[in-house]
Motif scaffolding. Structure first.
Motif, PDB file in Angstrom:
ATOM      1  N   PHE A 171       0.825  -1.209   0.000  1.00  8.85           N
ATOM      2  CA  PHE A 171       0.000   0.000   0.000  1.00  8.85           C
ATOM      3  C   PHE A 171       0.853   1.249   0.000  1.00  8.85           C
ATOM      4  O   PHE A 171       1.780   1.397   0.800  1.00  8.85           O
ATOM      5  CB  PHE A 171      -0.900  -0.006   1.244  1.00  8.85           C
ATOM      6  CG  PHE A 171      -1.659   1.279   1.447  1.00  8.85           C
ATOM      7  CD1 PHE A 171      -2.673   1.654   0.568  1.00  8.85           C
ATOM      8  CD2 PHE A 171      -1.363   2.117   2.517  1.00  8.85           C
ATOM      9  CE1 PHE A 171      -3.378   2.828   0.769  1.00  8.85           C
ATOM     10  CE2 PHE A 171      -2.067   3.295   2.717  1.00  8.85           C
ATOM     11  CZ  PHE A 171      -3.077   3.658   1.842  1.00  8.85           C
ATOM     12  N   ARG A 172       0.559   2.180  -0.921  1.00 11.11           N
ATOM     13  CA  ARG A 172       1.234   3.477  -0.989  1.00 11.11           C
ATOM     14  C   ARG A 172       0.170   4.564  -1.050  1.00 11.11           C
ATOM     15  O   ARG A 172      -0.501   4.703  -2.078  1.00 11.11           O
ATOM     16  CB  ARG A 172       2.137   3.576  -2.236  1.00 11.11           C
ATOM     17  CG  ARG A 172       3.281   2.582  -2.251  1.00 11.11           C
ATOM     18  CD  ARG A 172       4.323   2.935  -1.198  1.00 11.11           C
ATOM     19  NE  ARG A 172       5.480   2.066  -1.260  1.00 11.11           N
ATOM     20  CZ  ARG A 172       5.598   0.915  -0.634  1.00 11.11           C
ATOM     21  NH1 ARG A 172       4.582   0.481   0.121  1.00 11.11           N
ATOM     22  NH2 ARG A 172       6.681   0.174  -0.742  1.00 11.11           N
ATOM     23  N   PRO A 173      -0.026   5.284   0.039  1.00 13.64           N
ATOM     24  CA  PRO A 173      -1.070   6.323   0.009  1.00 13.64           C
ATOM     25  C   PRO A 173      -0.759   7.393  -1.022  1.00 13.64           C
ATOM     26  O   PRO A 173       0.394   7.802  -1.190  1.00 13.64           O
ATOM     27  CB  PRO A 173      -1.047   6.893   1.429  1.00 13.64           C
ATOM     28  CG  PRO A 173       0.306   6.554   1.955  1.00 13.64           C
ATOM     29  CD  PRO A 173       0.696   5.264   1.312  1.00 13.64           C
ATOM     30  N   SER A 174      -1.778   7.836  -1.750  1.00 12.49           N
ATOM     31  CA  SER A 174      -1.604   8.906  -2.730  1.00 12.49           C
ATOM     32  C   SER A 174      -1.322  10.216  -2.026  1.00 12.49           C
ATOM     33  O   SER A 174      -1.525  10.347  -0.812  1.00 12.49           O
ATOM     34  CB  SER A 174      -2.868   9.043  -3.583  1.00 12.49           C
ATOM     35  OG  SER A 174      -3.940   9.519  -2.778  1.00 12.49           O
ATOM     36  N   HIS A 175      -0.873  11.182  -2.803  1.00 13.86           N
ATOM     37  CA  HIS A 175      -0.624  12.498  -2.214  1.00 13.86           C
ATOM     38  C   HIS A 175      -1.905  13.070  -1.612  1.00 13.86           C
ATOM     39  O   HIS A 175      -1.902  13.628  -0.509  1.00 13.86           O
ATOM     40  CB  HIS A 175      -0.075  13.455  -3.273  1.00 13.86           C
ATOM     41  CG  HIS A 175       0.150  14.839  -2.751  1.00 13.86           C
ATOM     42  ND1 HIS A 175       1.228  15.178  -1.982  1.00 13.86           N
ATOM     43  CD2 HIS A 175      -0.612  15.975  -2.860  1.00 13.86           C
ATOM     44  CE1 HIS A 175       1.162  16.453  -1.644  1.00 13.86           C
ATOM     45  NE2 HIS A 175       0.057  16.951  -2.163  1.00 13.86           N
ATOM     46  N   ALA A 176      -3.009  12.900  -2.332  1.00 14.03           N
ATOM     47  CA  ALA A 176      -4.282  13.423  -1.836  1.00 14.03           C
ATOM     48  C   ALA A 176      -4.670  12.733  -0.528  1.00 14.03           C
ATOM     49  O   ALA A 176      -5.145  13.375   0.411  1.00 14.03           O
ATOM     50  CB  ALA A 176      -5.375  13.224  -2.880  1.00 14.03           C
ATOM     51  N   ALA A 177      -4.442  11.412  -0.477  1.00 15.15           N
ATOM     52  CA  ALA A 177      -4.780  10.672   0.736  1.00 15.15           C
ATOM     53  C   ALA A 177      -3.911  11.122   1.905  1.00 15.15           C
ATOM     54  O   ALA A 177      -4.394  11.297   3.022  1.00 15.15           O
ATOM     55  CB  ALA A 177      -4.620   9.176   0.491  1.00 15.15           C
ATOM     56  N   ARG A 178      -2.629  11.301   1.654  1.00 10.77           N
ATOM     57  CA  ARG A 178      -1.732  11.753   2.719  1.00 10.77           C
ATOM     58  C   ARG A 178      -2.150  13.124   3.231  1.00 10.77           C
ATOM     59  O   ARG A 178      -2.063  13.416   4.426  1.00 10.77           O
ATOM     60  CB  ARG A 178      -0.285  11.786   2.220  1.00 10.77           C
ATOM     61  CG  ARG A 178       0.323  10.413   2.001  1.00 10.77           C
ATOM     62  CD  ARG A 178       1.840  10.506   1.899  1.00 10.77           C
ATOM     63  NE  ARG A 178       2.266  11.366   0.822  1.00 10.77           N
ATOM     64  CZ  ARG A 178       2.483  10.955  -0.429  1.00 10.77           C
ATOM     65  NH1 ARG A 178       2.297   9.682  -0.742  1.00 10.77           N
ATOM     66  NH2 ARG A 178       2.874  11.795  -1.350  1.00 10.77           N
TER      67      ARG A 178
END
Length: 336
Positions: free
Chosen positions: A45-52
């Motif tokens: 899992f790699r959170p997107s920039h928007a998610a972060r």
């Protein structure tokens, strides 16, 4: 691509709990955190920039406004900011002057664009903005640093060079090489830093017995084209001069190019001194002697102040930026 919901499902926890583990904020038991981390690893899992951004409440972006995206002056400044931000996992958003409005309106619109994009902090390089414009930003003004300009309302947030010292050094450099017949290509009269360096340059000449009313001075726009046109006008005037001070390197390079086309030797017939000590000075022909302004250090310390304010970091911040002269081959001793 896995989502935070997938992570929560695999770990057997709620989305809110998984989010707290990812963001590092909030209370989660060690056993639960371990399960979430194992699920993250399993799913890659790699959170997107928007998610972060949603998780942290911060965009992790710094907005940068510059007047124009052109030439060799602004590029190193942008590179220095980008490298520093990327090293900390953050990003840069750039706005620059464009549109039909005057330079102040362009700067206002550029800063507004950056604020609307959710930038956590702002780096602004503009002589056109006023104290009123800074105050109109409201709380956002506390998350702004100004490069190469002084605002009385936010003095701690302004990082700039001593252009008065720079002008004095420029004059001393040419006087040291025994030049007494001088000419000047200045930048815009609306630019405070240009006014400072030219005034102190003339002041130092006056203190050394030179009648500054006899020093031809043309005002241009800091561009190579402006340097070329001004050099043309100086030569056409017939006023003799053995040394030329240009208020930035790009105008100096333009002037030297004109002299070369006309068969005027630099530095054989005319010595040329630049200002800023940019890459164009180092690789011009001949290589340009220039007043060195430590732009990288100024930029880095301004950014450190801003990162400390935006993210609670503890970068050291310096405020003294010594000005010097970088000697190359475009200035030599006067022969007459």
């Amino acid at each position: 691509m896995a989502t935070i919901k997938d992570v929560a499902t695999l770990a057997g926890v709620g989305v809110g709990t998984a989010s707290r583990v990812v963001s590092g904020k909030g209370s989660v038991s060690a056993a639960t955190a371990l399960k979430v981390k194992q699920a993250i690893e399993t799913l890659d899992f790699r959170p997107s920039h928007a998610a972060r951004s949603l998780l942290s409440g911060s965009s992790q972006m710094i907005g940068v406004y510059i007047p124009l995206l052109k030439g060799t002056f602004y590029t190193p400044i942008l590179q220095a900011i980008d490298m520093e931000l990327r090293a900390g996992g953050r990003h840069m958003v750039v706005a620059f002057g464009c549109g039909d409005g005057d330079v102040r309106q362009q700067a206002q619109e550029g800063v507004e664009f950056l604020v609307e994009r959710g930038c956590d902090g702002l780096v602004v390089m503009s002589n056109a903005l006023t104290e009123e414009d800074i105050q109109s930003l409201g709380p956002k003004k506390d998350l702004l640093v100004a490069l190469n300009h002084q605002f009385e309302s936010i003095p701690e947030q302004c990082f700039y060079a001593d252009h008065t010292r720079g002008g004095v050094l420029a004059a001393q450099t040419l006087l040291q090489m025994r030049h007494r017949q001088l000419a000047v290509i200045a930048g815009p009269q609306s630019s405070p830093d240009n006014v400072e360096r030219i005034a102190s340059f003339m002041g130092e000449l006056g203190r050394n017995g030179i009648d500054t009313s006899q020093v031809p001075t043309l005002y241009s726009d800091f561009s190579p084209e402006g340097g070329w046109a001004s050099a043309n006008a100086l030569v056409a005037s017939g006023h003799p001069f053995t040394a030329l001070f240009c208020a930035n390197d790009e105008m100096a390079v333009g002037a030297m190019s004109y002299f070369q086309q006309q068969g005027i030797s630099v530095p054989g017939s005319i010595s040329v001194l630049g200002y800023d000590d940019t890459a164009s000075a180092e690789y011009s022909a001949p290589r340009l002697t220039s007043v060195h302004i430590p732009w990288r250090e100024i930029t880095q310390n301004a950014l450190h102040w801003l990162l400390n304010r935006c993210y609670g970091s503890s970068y050291p911040v310096e405020r003294e930026f010594p000005v010097s002269v970088t000697w190359r081959s475009s200035v030599v001793m006067a022969t007459h």
